[in-house]
Design a protein around this motif. Structure first.
Motif, PDB file in Angstrom:
ATOM      1  N   ASN A 207       0.826  -1.212   0.000  1.00 39.12           N
ATOM      2  CA  ASN A 207       0.000   0.000   0.000  1.00 39.12           C
ATOM      3  C   ASN A 207       0.855   1.255   0.000  1.00 39.12           C
ATOM      4  O   ASN A 207       0.507   2.256  -0.600  1.00 39.12           O
ATOM      5  CB  ASN A 207      -0.917   0.029   1.238  1.00 39.12           C
ATOM      6  CG  ASN A 207      -1.875  -1.146   1.241  1.00 39.12           C
ATOM      7  OD1 ASN A 207      -2.137  -1.739   0.201  1.00 39.12           O
ATOM      8  ND2 ASN A 207      -2.376  -1.488   2.412  1.00 39.12           N
ATOM      9  N   LEU A 208       1.975   1.172   0.690  1.00 37.75           N
ATOM     10  CA  LEU A 208       2.852   2.324   0.838  1.00 37.75           C
ATOM     11  C   LEU A 208       3.370   2.824  -0.512  1.00 37.75           C
ATOM     12  O   LEU A 208       3.419   4.018  -0.770  1.00 37.75           O
ATOM     13  CB  LEU A 208       4.035   1.948   1.743  1.00 37.75           C
ATOM     14  CG  LEU A 208       5.045   3.050   2.025  1.00 37.75           C
ATOM     15  CD1 LEU A 208       4.455   4.060   2.995  1.00 37.75           C
ATOM     16  CD2 LEU A 208       6.322   2.470   2.602  1.00 37.75           C
ATOM     17  N   THR A 209       3.763   1.910  -1.360  1.00 38.36           N
ATOM     18  CA  THR A 209       4.407   2.319  -2.616  1.00 38.36           C
ATOM     19  C   THR A 209       3.446   2.358  -3.802  1.00 38.36           C
ATOM     20  O   THR A 209       3.831   2.773  -4.880  1.00 38.36           O
ATOM     21  CB  THR A 209       5.573   1.363  -2.947  1.00 38.36           C
ATOM     22  OG1 THR A 209       5.081   0.027  -2.930  1.00 38.36           O
ATOM     23  CG2 THR A 209       6.699   1.527  -1.962  1.00 38.36           C
TER      24      THR A 209
ATOM     25  N   LYS B 269       1.040   4.355  -4.542  1.00 39.65           N
ATOM     26  CA  LYS B 269       0.852   5.707  -5.065  1.00 39.65           C
ATOM     27  C   LYS B 269       2.042   6.122  -5.952  1.00 39.65           C
ATOM     28  O   LYS B 269       1.864   6.725  -7.008  1.00 39.65           O
ATOM     29  CB  LYS B 269       0.704   6.675  -3.885  1.00 39.65           C
ATOM     30  CG  LYS B 269       0.172   8.022  -4.258  1.00 39.65           C
ATOM     31  CD  LYS B 269      -0.046   8.851  -3.012  1.00 39.65           C
ATOM     32  CE  LYS B 269      -0.458  10.264  -3.384  1.00 39.65           C
ATOM     33  NZ  LYS B 269      -0.531  11.146  -2.212  1.00 39.65           N
ATOM     34  N   ILE B 270       3.230   5.773  -5.500  1.00 42.02           N
ATOM     35  CA  ILE B 270       4.443   6.128  -6.254  1.00 42.02           C
ATOM     36  C   ILE B 270       4.456   5.388  -7.585  1.00 42.02           C
ATOM     37  O   ILE B 270       4.714   5.961  -8.644  1.00 42.02           O
ATOM     38  CB  ILE B 270       5.721   5.779  -5.443  1.00 42.02           C
ATOM     39  CG1 ILE B 270       5.694   6.494  -4.092  1.00 42.02           C
ATOM     40  CG2 ILE B 270       6.974   6.129  -6.222  1.00 42.02           C
ATOM     41  CD1 ILE B 270       6.683   5.962  -3.081  1.00 42.02           C
TER      42      ILE B 270
ATOM     43  N   THR C 278       6.032  12.958  -4.819  1.00 41.30           N
ATOM     44  CA  THR C 278       5.092  12.003  -4.215  1.00 41.30           C
ATOM     45  C   THR C 278       5.485  11.658  -2.782  1.00 41.30           C
ATOM     46  O   THR C 278       4.631  11.647  -1.894  1.00 41.30           O
ATOM     47  CB  THR C 278       5.002  10.713  -5.065  1.00 41.30           C
ATOM     48  OG1 THR C 278       4.839  11.081  -6.430  1.00 41.30           O
ATOM     49  CG2 THR C 278       3.832   9.846  -4.635  1.00 41.30           C
ATOM     50  N   VAL C 279       6.758  11.379  -2.548  1.00 37.79           N
ATOM     51  CA  VAL C 279       7.162  10.988  -1.183  1.00 37.79           C
ATOM     52  C   VAL C 279       7.018  12.151  -0.196  1.00 37.79           C
ATOM     53  O   VAL C 279       6.733  11.942   0.978  1.00 37.79           O
ATOM     54  CB  VAL C 279       8.594  10.379  -1.115  1.00 37.79           C
ATOM     55  CG1 VAL C 279       8.677   9.094  -1.906  1.00 37.79           C
ATOM     56  CG2 VAL C 279       9.653  11.375  -1.519  1.00 37.79           C
ATOM     57  N   LYS C 280       7.183  13.361  -0.706  1.00 39.41           N
ATOM     58  CA  LYS C 280       7.002  14.543   0.149  1.00 39.41           C
ATOM     59  C   LYS C 280       5.553  14.608   0.652  1.00 39.41           C
ATOM     60  O   LYS C 280       5.307  14.844   1.837  1.00 39.41           O
ATOM     61  CB  LYS C 280       7.347  15.803  -0.654  1.00 39.41           C
ATOM     62  CG  LYS C 280       7.595  17.024   0.188  1.00 39.41           C
ATOM     63  CD  LYS C 280       8.018  18.179  -0.685  1.00 39.41           C
ATOM     64  CE  LYS C 280       7.925  19.485   0.090  1.00 39.41           C
ATOM     65  NZ  LYS C 280       8.097  20.651  -0.785  1.00 39.41           N
ATOM     66  N   GLU C 281       4.617  14.356  -0.278  1.00 42.05           N
ATOM     67  CA  GLU C 281       3.185  14.329   0.103  1.00 42.05           C
ATOM     68  C   GLU C 281       2.913  13.251   1.160  1.00 42.05           C
ATOM     69  O   GLU C 281       2.007  13.358   1.961  1.00 42.05           O
ATOM     70  CB  GLU C 281       2.315  13.990  -1.116  1.00 42.05           C
ATOM     71  CG  GLU C 281       2.107  15.134  -2.082  1.00 42.05           C
ATOM     72  CD  GLU C 281       1.439  14.664  -3.371  1.00 42.05           C
ATOM     73  OE1 GLU C 281       0.848  13.564  -3.389  1.00 42.05           O
ATOM     74  OE2 GLU C 281       1.534  15.397  -4.373  1.00 42.05           O
ATOM     75  N   MET C 282       3.714  12.168   1.120  1.00 47.56           N
ATOM     76  CA  MET C 282       3.504  11.045   2.033  1.00 47.56           C
ATOM     77  C   MET C 282       4.241  11.225   3.365  1.00 47.56           C
ATOM     78  O   MET C 282       4.218  10.333   4.217  1.00 47.56           O
ATOM     79  CB  MET C 282       3.968   9.741   1.362  1.00 47.56           C
ATOM     80  CG  MET C 282       3.149   9.374   0.132  1.00 47.56           C
ATOM     81  SD  MET C 282       3.979   8.151  -0.909  1.00 47.56           S
ATOM     82  CE  MET C 282       3.938   6.718   0.116  1.00 47.56           C
ATOM     83  N   GLY C 283       4.920  12.339   3.515  1.00 47.59           N
ATOM     84  CA  GLY C 283       5.588  12.630   4.784  1.00 47.59           C
ATOM     85  C   GLY C 283       7.011  12.103   4.884  1.00 47.59           C
ATOM     86  O   GLY C 283       7.583  12.058   5.975  1.00 47.59           O
TER      87      GLY C 283
ATOM     88  N   ARG D  52      10.900   8.011   6.866  1.00 44.39           N
ATOM     89  CA  ARG D  52       9.947   8.682   7.760  1.00 44.39           C
ATOM     90  C   ARG D  52       9.800   7.832   9.018  1.00 44.39           C
ATOM     91  O   ARG D  52      10.021   6.615   8.984  1.00 44.39           O
ATOM     92  CB  ARG D  52       8.595   8.920   7.084  1.00 44.39           C
ATOM     93  CG  ARG D  52       7.727   7.693   6.939  1.00 44.39           C
ATOM     94  CD  ARG D  52       6.336   8.029   6.387  1.00 44.39           C
ATOM     95  NE  ARG D  52       5.570   6.811   6.206  1.00 44.39           N
ATOM     96  CZ  ARG D  52       4.394   6.750   5.600  1.00 44.39           C
ATOM     97  NH1 ARG D  52       3.863   7.847   5.096  1.00 44.39           N
ATOM     98  NH2 ARG D  52       3.762   5.596   5.473  1.00 44.39           N
TER      99      ARG D  52
END
Lengths: 69, 130
Positions: free
Chosen positions: A31-33, A35-36, B103-108, B128
């Motif tokens: 789930n974590l990745t 979106k990327i 994208t990773v910035k949006e995810m914290g 994070r």
């Protein structure tokens, strides 16, 4: 207890991306990745590693301080 | 280690594509008609409206079917500093980099390390605390 999640990316000369996730357990890892990966393009290969099959560890140890009057 | 994934990048987002081209120090214009300057081709080609143009005859246009940006250019009049194939690779690499950063910035996540390696790849580590 706070836990550190790490994602390592290797962005190759032709733009393809290798991604490794560390410190994330079970399905939360995928789930974590998601979106990327969705933003980047098409996943061509995925290899689950040992941690993905583990459930979230329960922290049984607690720091306790005794106060004596 | 939790999982390892290999992703083939396609140019899907205009913001990151613009950022990638600007990082590579190309002057870009949005929504511009490309001019076919090669006389042998000028009569045969329809006018191409580019979503992002680099020069008068090089640009990117959204492909509805494939859902990605296609490069429009004339091989015969190509005059950038690198060949077409290498240009596409460089743009795609910077596009991937900007997409990951945003994208990773949006995810914290915060960037812990970023290195350009000898083989021209980029190593990027983000972390994070949860």
């Amino acid at each position: 207890m706070p836990r550190k999640e790490t994602i390592k990316f290797t962005i190759r000369q032709d733009g393809t991306v290798d991604e490794t996730v560390e410190g994330v357990y079970g399905d939360a890892c995928l789930n974590l990745t998601e979106k990327i990966e969705e933003k980047l393009g098409v996943v061509s290969y995925r290899e689950p590693t040992a941690e993905q099959f583990q459930v979230v560890p329960i922290d049984l140890e607690q720091n306790v301080t005794f106060h004596q009057d | 280690m939790s999982h390892f994934t290999k992703i083939k990048t396609s140019l899907r987002n205009k913001v990151e594509l613009l950022e990638a081209l600007q990082l590579l120090q190309y002057d870009v214009e949005v929504d511009k008609n490309l001019e076919i300057t090669n006389p042998s081709h000028a009569h045969d080609h329809e006018l191409v409206r580019a979503d992002i143009a680099l020069k008068n005859d090089i640009g990117f246009r959204w492909n509805e079917e494939e859902e990605c940006y296609d490069l429009y250019a004339d091989h015969q009049t190509w005059d950038l500093d690198v060949p077409v194939k290498r240009f596409v690779e460089k743009v795609t690499q910077q596009y991937s980099r900007m997409t990951i950063h945003n994208t990773v910035k949006e995810m914290g996540f915060a960037v812990e390390d970023e290195w350009e390696m000898d083989d021209n790849s980029i190593e990027l580590t983000v972390t994070r605390w949860v």
